[in-house]
Scaffold this active site. Structure first.
Site, PDB file in Angstrom:
ATOM      1  N   HIS A 289     -10.230   1.887   2.628  1.00  0.00           N
ATOM      2  CA  HIS A 289      -9.894   2.919   3.607  1.00  0.00           C
ATOM      3  C   HIS A 289     -11.031   2.861   4.619  1.00  0.00           C
ATOM      4  O   HIS A 289     -12.126   3.347   4.353  1.00  0.00           O
ATOM      5  CB  HIS A 289      -9.800   4.306   2.962  1.00  0.00           C
ATOM      6  CG  HIS A 289      -9.399   5.351   3.961  1.00  0.00           C
ATOM      7  ND1 HIS A 289      -8.161   5.937   3.985  1.00  0.00           N
ATOM      8  CD2 HIS A 289     -10.068   5.880   5.026  1.00  0.00           C
ATOM      9  CE1 HIS A 289      -8.078   6.778   5.001  1.00  0.00           C
ATOM     10  NE2 HIS A 289      -9.233   6.763   5.645  1.00  0.00           N
TER      11      HIS A 289
ATOM     12  N   LEU B 164      -3.915   9.799   7.916  1.00  0.00           N
ATOM     13  CA  LEU B 164      -5.263   9.256   8.108  1.00  0.00           C
ATOM     14  C   LEU B 164      -5.256   7.776   7.773  1.00  0.00           C
ATOM     15  O   LEU B 164      -4.643   7.398   6.763  1.00  0.00           O
ATOM     16  CB  LEU B 164      -6.276  10.005   7.223  1.00  0.00           C
ATOM     17  CG  LEU B 164      -6.623  11.409   7.725  1.00  0.00           C
ATOM     18  CD1 LEU B 164      -7.443  12.161   6.691  1.00  0.00           C
ATOM     19  CD2 LEU B 164      -7.372  11.356   9.056  1.00  0.00           C
TER      20      LEU B 164
ATOM     21  N   HIS C  55       1.557   5.478  -2.019  1.00  0.00           N
ATOM     22  CA  HIS C  55       1.171   6.556  -2.935  1.00  0.00           C
ATOM     23  C   HIS C  55       2.430   7.076  -3.625  1.00  0.00           C
ATOM     24  O   HIS C  55       3.339   7.564  -2.963  1.00  0.00           O
ATOM     25  CB  HIS C  55       0.512   7.703  -2.155  1.00  0.00           C
ATOM     26  CG  HIS C  55      -0.680   7.272  -1.378  1.00  0.00           C
ATOM     27  ND1 HIS C  55      -1.969   7.442  -1.826  1.00  0.00           N
ATOM     28  CD2 HIS C  55      -0.786   6.628  -0.189  1.00  0.00           C
ATOM     29  CE1 HIS C  55      -2.817   6.937  -0.940  1.00  0.00           C
ATOM     30  NE2 HIS C  55      -2.127   6.437   0.065  1.00  0.00           N
TER      31      HIS C  55
ATOM     32  N   ASP D  47       1.799   2.844   3.397  1.00  0.00           N
ATOM     33  CA  ASP D  47       1.001   4.048   3.162  1.00  0.00           C
ATOM     34  C   ASP D  47       1.909   5.269   2.987  1.00  0.00           C
ATOM     35  O   ASP D  47       1.516   6.393   3.308  1.00  0.00           O
ATOM     36  CB  ASP D  47      -0.015   4.292   4.279  1.00  0.00           C
ATOM     37  CG  ASP D  47      -1.142   5.217   3.833  1.00  0.00           C
ATOM     38  OD1 ASP D  47      -1.292   5.430   2.617  1.00  0.00           O
ATOM     39  OD2 ASP D  47      -1.865   5.741   4.701  1.00  0.00           O
TER      40      ASP D  47
ATOM     41  N   HIS E 111       0.857  -1.207   0.000  1.00  0.00           N
ATOM     42  CA  HIS E 111       0.000   0.000   0.000  1.00  0.00           C
ATOM     43  C   HIS E 111       0.882   1.242   0.000  1.00  0.00           C
ATOM     44  O   HIS E 111       1.547   1.538   0.986  1.00  0.00           O
ATOM     45  CB  HIS E 111      -0.898   0.024   1.252  1.00  0.00           C
ATOM     46  CG  HIS E 111      -1.777   1.233   1.333  1.00  0.00           C
ATOM     47  ND1 HIS E 111      -3.127   1.155   1.578  1.00  0.00           N
ATOM     48  CD2 HIS E 111      -1.526   2.561   1.208  1.00  0.00           C
ATOM     49  CE1 HIS E 111      -3.657   2.358   1.592  1.00  0.00           C
ATOM     50  NE2 HIS E 111      -2.691   3.247   1.375  1.00  0.00           N
TER      51      HIS E 111
ATOM     52  N   ARG F 229       2.031   9.321  -6.274  1.00  0.00           N
ATOM     53  CA  ARG F 229       1.645  10.557  -6.983  1.00  0.00           C
ATOM     54  C   ARG F 229       1.991  10.399  -8.476  1.00  0.00           C
ATOM     55  O   ARG F 229       2.081   9.303  -8.979  1.00  0.00           O
ATOM     56  CB  ARG F 229       2.298  11.817  -6.380  1.00  0.00           C
ATOM     57  CG  ARG F 229       2.218  11.902  -4.859  1.00  0.00           C
ATOM     58  CD  ARG F 229       0.810  11.953  -4.317  1.00  0.00           C
ATOM     59  NE  ARG F 229       0.831  12.166  -2.873  1.00  0.00           N
ATOM     60  CZ  ARG F 229      -0.087  11.718  -2.038  1.00  0.00           C
ATOM     61  NH1 ARG F 229      -1.121  11.014  -2.456  1.00  0.00           N
ATOM     62  NH2 ARG F 229       0.009  11.977  -0.761  1.00  0.00           N
TER      63      ARG F 229
ATOM     64  N   LYS G  96      -9.847   0.090  -4.963  1.00  0.00           N
ATOM     65  CA  LYS G  96      -9.772   0.755  -3.668  1.00  0.00           C
ATOM     66  C   LYS G  96     -11.066   1.478  -3.355  1.00  0.00           C
ATOM     67  O   LYS G  96     -11.570   2.256  -4.153  1.00  0.00           O
ATOM     68  CB  LYS G  96      -8.605   1.767  -3.693  1.00  0.00           C
ATOM     69  CG  LYS G  96      -8.433   2.587  -2.424  1.00  0.00           C
ATOM     70  CD  LYS G  96      -7.847   1.785  -1.299  1.00  0.00           C
ATOM     71  CE  LYS G  96      -7.854   2.547   0.024  1.00  0.00           C
ATOM     72  NZ  LYS G  96      -6.679   3.378   0.223  1.00  0.00           N
TER      73      LYS G  96
HETATM   74  O1  DOR Z   1      -2.444   9.842   5.487  1.00  0.00           O
HETATM   75  C1  DOR Z   1      -2.920   9.523   4.413  1.00  0.00           C
HETATM   76  N1  DOR Z   1      -2.439  10.035   3.248  1.00  0.00           N
HETATM   77  N2  DOR Z   1      -3.950   8.690   4.395  1.00  0.00           N
HETATM   78  C2  DOR Z   1      -4.626   8.428   3.284  1.00  0.00           C
HETATM   79  O2  DOR Z   1      -5.577   7.707   3.353  1.00  0.00           O
HETATM   80  C3  DOR Z   1      -4.247   9.074   1.995  1.00  0.00           C
HETATM   81  C4  DOR Z   1      -2.859   9.497   1.997  1.00  0.00           C
HETATM   82  C5  DOR Z   1      -2.528  10.462   0.863  1.00  0.00           C
HETATM   83  O3  DOR Z   1      -2.932  10.201  -0.268  1.00  0.00           O
HETATM   84  O4  DOR Z   1      -1.850  11.453   1.119  1.00  0.00           O
HETATM   85 ZN    ZN Z   2      -2.989   5.265   1.538  1.00  0.00          ZN
END
Ligand code: DOR
Ligand code: ZN
Length: 353
Positions: free
Chosen positions: A144, A227, A24, A255, A22, A26, A107
């Protein structure tokens, strides 16, 4: 030398190469930074689709994957696994069209629950035909798990999500594989342990290392804000016990979620910890503290592929007990910068490269 719990003290450990289930990346100019930071130690990663605009269709996911591969470079064997962003408009046909080895999952973000989730799912019940299609074609549902309801206290949103949505989805679709992402509470641990083999959870370094004091005590620390938000110490302890137990239901998902320094140090700061620069080393530190180094390989390298029905990586990596300091800042070519998770702090393990 042995630890009080009988665990052997280790100065180095070699394990099957890990994956990050999991994160990100970008897009665009950020990809060279984020992809190389992760490909440094992970062979595969499940890539989140909450771009602007979000990755809702097969073609978008495939095009995004090409951009990631380009950023990884021609010599790289890094394998990004893509996800679809569910919306109220997602159809069972779109799921069937996308489901494949390189798009193994979709997701579910409740609309408004987190970063770039505004266009996500308003009515979870209306998506049941989509879950049916996912269940039929073996596509995993990644959740989520927080209700996006301002009337629910932010510290209770995960528990509410289990009661209102997750338990009913699991009961209606017992064959649907569900990953409860970045769990933060003892209720989430209970849910995963009490349900059958089609549920599992990812656990981040920040939720294992920190609790809400690290966010709010002695001053607000925006770089620890993510989050689902960090919870009470008792929940942190429960997560630590869960991973130290060696249960195959819990596996690695960082994450890792970059935001610029300016966006984090802001009157309305963004949620996300950019942990990719030290993720594997931080997990090693956590398992070492727990006297559970023998359980690290299962968590980092075995249980994830097992749940996704994929082979374990053939290669190995070695972690050495050796301290280094996470940089205070990462400068980007754009002139912006990112404060990495654990900035300026000492890490006791180093990945041998
Ligand atoms: O802290 C977080 N950042 N929780 C998420 O669910 C999304 C993520 C983000 O895309 O920055
Ligand atoms: Zn995430």
């Amino acid at each position: 030398m042995t630890r009080p719990n009988g665990a052997i003290y280790m100065d180095q450990i070699t394990i099957k190469a890990p994956d990050d289930w999991h994160l990100h990346f970008r897009d665009g100019v950020l990809l060279p930074e984020t992809v190389s930071a992760t490909a440094r130690c992970f062979k595969r990663a499940i890539v989140m689709p909450n771009l602007i605009p979000p990755v809702t269709k097969r073609e978008q996911a495939l095009a995004y994957r090409e951009r990631i591969l380009e950023a990884a470079g021609p010599g790289s064997d890094f394998n990004p696994l893509m996800t679809l962003y569910l919306t109220d408009e997602t159809t069972p046909e779109q799921i069937k069209e996308a489901a494949s080895k390189i798009i193994p999952a979709a997701k579910l973000y409740p609309a408004g629950a987190t970063t770039n989730s505004e266009g996500a799912v308003g009515s979870i019940e209306k998506l049941f035909p989509v879950f049916e299609a996912m269940s039929e074609c073996g596509m995993l549902l990644l959740v989520h798990g927080e209700v996006a309801d301002d009337n629910v206290d932010i510290f209770d949103r995960e528990k509410e999500f289990i009661d209102q949505h997750l338990a009913p989805i699991h009961v209606c679709f017992p064959n649907l594989k569900i990953v409860f992402e970045h769990i933060t509470t003892s209720e989430a641990v209970d849910f995963v342990l009490q349900t059958g083999d089609n549920t599992a959870a990812t656990v981040t370094p920040q939720h294992l290392m920190m609790n809400r004091n690290d966010l709010l005590s002695g001053g607000i620390r925006p770089h620890n804000y993510c989050l689902p938000v960090l919870k009470r110490n008792v929940h942190q302890q429960r997560l630590r016990e869960a991973v130290a137990s060696g249960s195959h239901k819990f596996f690695l998902g960082t994450d890792s979620a970059p935001h610029t320094k300016q966006a984090k140090e802001n009157p309305c700061g963004c949620a996300g910890c950019y942990s990719a620069w030290g993720a594997m080393e931080l997990y090693a530190q956590i398992f070492d503290e727990l006297g559970a180094m023998a359980k690290l390989e299962g968590f980092a390298s075995i249980y994830g592929p097992m749940f996704y029905g994929l082979p374990v990586n053939r290669e190995t990596v070695t972690l050495i007990r050796d301290s280094w300091t996470m940089p205070d800042i990462i400068e980007l070519p754009s002139g912006e910068s990112i404060v990495p998770f654990y900035a300026g702090q000492q890490i006791n393990w180093r990945l041998e490269l």
